[in-house]
Design an enzyme around this catalytic site. Structure first.
Site, mmCIF file in Angstrom:
data_model
loop_
_atom_site.group_PDB
_atom_site.id
_atom_site.type_symbol
_atom_site.label_atom_id
_atom_site.label_comp_id
_atom_site.label_asym_id
_atom_site.label_seq_id
_atom_site.Cartn_x
_atom_site.Cartn_y
_atom_site.Cartn_z
ATOM 1 N N CYS A 43 -0.248 5.802 -4.268
ATOM 2 C CA CYS A 43 -1.022 4.495 -4.822
ATOM 3 C C CYS A 43 0.049 3.311 -4.374
ATOM 4 C CB CYS A 43 -0.704 4.613 -6.312
ATOM 5 S SG CYS A 43 0.799 4.969 -7.126
ATOM 6 N N THR A 44 1.211 3.540 -4.350
ATOM 7 C CA THR A 44 2.272 2.483 -3.766
ATOM 8 C C THR A 44 2.061 1.930 -2.447
ATOM 9 O OG1 THR A 44 3.764 2.875 -5.521
ATOM 10 C CG2 THR A 44 4.740 1.831 -3.769
#
Length: 463
Positions: A237-238
């Site tokens: 997600c990062t």
């Protein structure tokens, strides 16, 4: 070895067994050496001193053993391996084999001093062997441009000592498992002649460590697996939506853009040693970094992230290699008490070293010879068992293959290394252990790339 054995008696027993293993025959042949060549070594072996082993008797036989008989295997011919090979060759070891699967890159030349610009692209093991055989008279270095997994137990059994200069935890664990598999037991008592000592060194930046492992007697790699840090992985997600570091941009391109765009043709995998592949990743990473105002993406960083390169400092390699070579010398000659058994080196701020005795783990999956007990609910899914095998700090498996004996037949529950079998066994991951036919006390056999041996687990159901 009895658990209650006093440390001093335990140490003495280990020393006696090592001396017995390294015992040499009398007599020596003509080595063709010039007068005074080995004076620096004779000072350690032909006279006693305050640091010599209490049972050591000065003689000429120990030197002749090094020159004529002792066979040493060096695994890795990189920064640490080059130092190790040089130290061993100049210390009197002549029967040296070296294994390395890598080729020489221009980035190696600043610290791997056995290589020259003309050697770029050639196998490290072969070039290192050629250099030492040409430079050190009567030295016989035999190269192996292979993976360590390419050799069987007969190959490894021929060596008196094995010393590692690796940058891979998986490779360390594999050779550890191989040496444990060589051990022979008679009525539960370890045969000391089957022990092949392992000297392991590692460096990262200004930090390093060295350890002496006597398989079956002292702590092995698996006993202290928690000491090795897990590989750094960034959350997806990062990487995808909130990149903050240049590494995030590189990982995004490597993991998402490369398989999507397939810039060098369908099915062509990313090759960290191909300059064109690295250049493509670098340019795409720069573009993504500019979108998020992130600075610091460089070609070198891109190569480091893609290849998982560990930072290397030449002086750290020199120190740790010197420690490892010294331990090889001590064990081969039985002239000095070996390291007991783990040394830490750090010169980030000043100079710091510390030595301690790593203890064997009673239920070590590699050297305890005991099935590993695992507990799960009957309603737990096989996926949970797989996650446990890969995420457990004491196991850290990479691609475990799970099999069990059901109704008298050996059945593969899950195997991911072969695509066709993975597709066939994938539905088992969503099934419960009870649905798979497993019972309380069931033995599971697990194979993994981290060990040449199959690890046995005993399944216990919780209520």
């Amino acid at each position: 070895m009895a658990d209650g054995e006093e440390p001093e008696k335990k140490r003495r027993r280990i020393e006696e067994l090592l001396a017995e293993k390294m015992a040499v025959d009398g007599g020596c042949g003509d080595t063709g050496d010039w007068e005074g060549r080995w004076n620096h070594v004779k000072k350690f072996l032909e006279r006693s001193g305050p640091f010599t082993h209490p049972d050591f008797e000065p003689s000429t036989e120990s030197l002749q053993f090094l020159l004529d008989t002792c066979k040493v295997l060096v695994i890795g011919a990189g920064g640490l391996g080059c130092e190790l090979l040089k130290n061993l060759a100049l210390s009197g070891f002549r029967q040296i084999h070296v294994i390395d699967m890598d080729t020489i890159d221009v980035s190696n030349l600043n610290r791997q001093f056995l290589f020259r610009p003309k050697d770029i692209g050639r196998p490290k093991a072969e070039v290192a062997a050629e250099f030492l055989n040409d430079r050190v008279p009567n030295c016989n270095v035999v190269p192996h441009f292979n993976k360590i997994q390419d050799f069987n137990d007969t190959f490894y059994r021929q060596f008196h000592i094995i010393v590692c200069g690796l940058d891979s935890i998986i490779a360390r664990r594999w050779i550890n498992g191989m040496l444990i598999s060589l051990l022979n037991y008679e009525d539960g008592v370890l045969d000391p002649s089957s022990i092949v000592p392992l000297i392991d060194g590692g460096t990262e930046g200004f930090k390093g460590n060295a350890r002496v492992i006597l398989p079956g007697m002292t702590a092995c790699i698996e006993c202290t697996l928690e000491l090795y840090p897990p590989q750094v992985n960034f959350p997806m997600c990062t990487i995808a939506s909130m990149p903050r570091l240049p590494e995030h941009c590189i990982e995004y391109v490597r993991m998402l853009q490369w398989p999507k765009e397939q810039p060098f043709g369908e099915g062509v995998p990313l090759d960290g040693d191909d300059p064109e592949h690295i250049q493509w990743i670098f340019q795409k990473s720069l573009e993504r970094a500019s979108q998020y105002n992130i600075r610091g993406v460089t070609y070198r960083l891109t190569q480091g992230v893609v290849k998982r390169i560990i930072p290397a400092v030449a002086s750290t390699n020199a120190v740790v290699a010197a420690v490892c070579a010294t331990e090889v010398f001590k064990i081969a000659t039985s002239a000095y008490i070996p390291l007991n058994n783990y040394l830490v080196f750090n010169d980030v701020d000043g100079l710091y070293t510390y030595t301690f005795e790593a203890e064997r783990k009673e239920n070590c999956p590699a050297c305890s010879q005991l099935p590993q007990n695992i507990q799960f609910s009957p309603s737990a899914k096989l996926q949970e068992v797989l996650d446990f095998l890969t995420n457990s700090a004491s196991l850290q498996m990479k691609s475990p293959a799970i099999t069990a004996t059901l109704e008298g037949k050996n059945r593969t529950l899950y195997l991911q290394s072969v695509t066709s079998i993975e597709e066939r066994t994938r539905p088992n991951l969503s099934k419960t252990l009870k649905e798979l036919g497993l019972v309380d006390g069931q033995e599971l056999a697990v194979a993994d790339v981290t060990t040449p041996q199959t690890v046995l687990f005993k399944l216990h159901f919780t209520s």
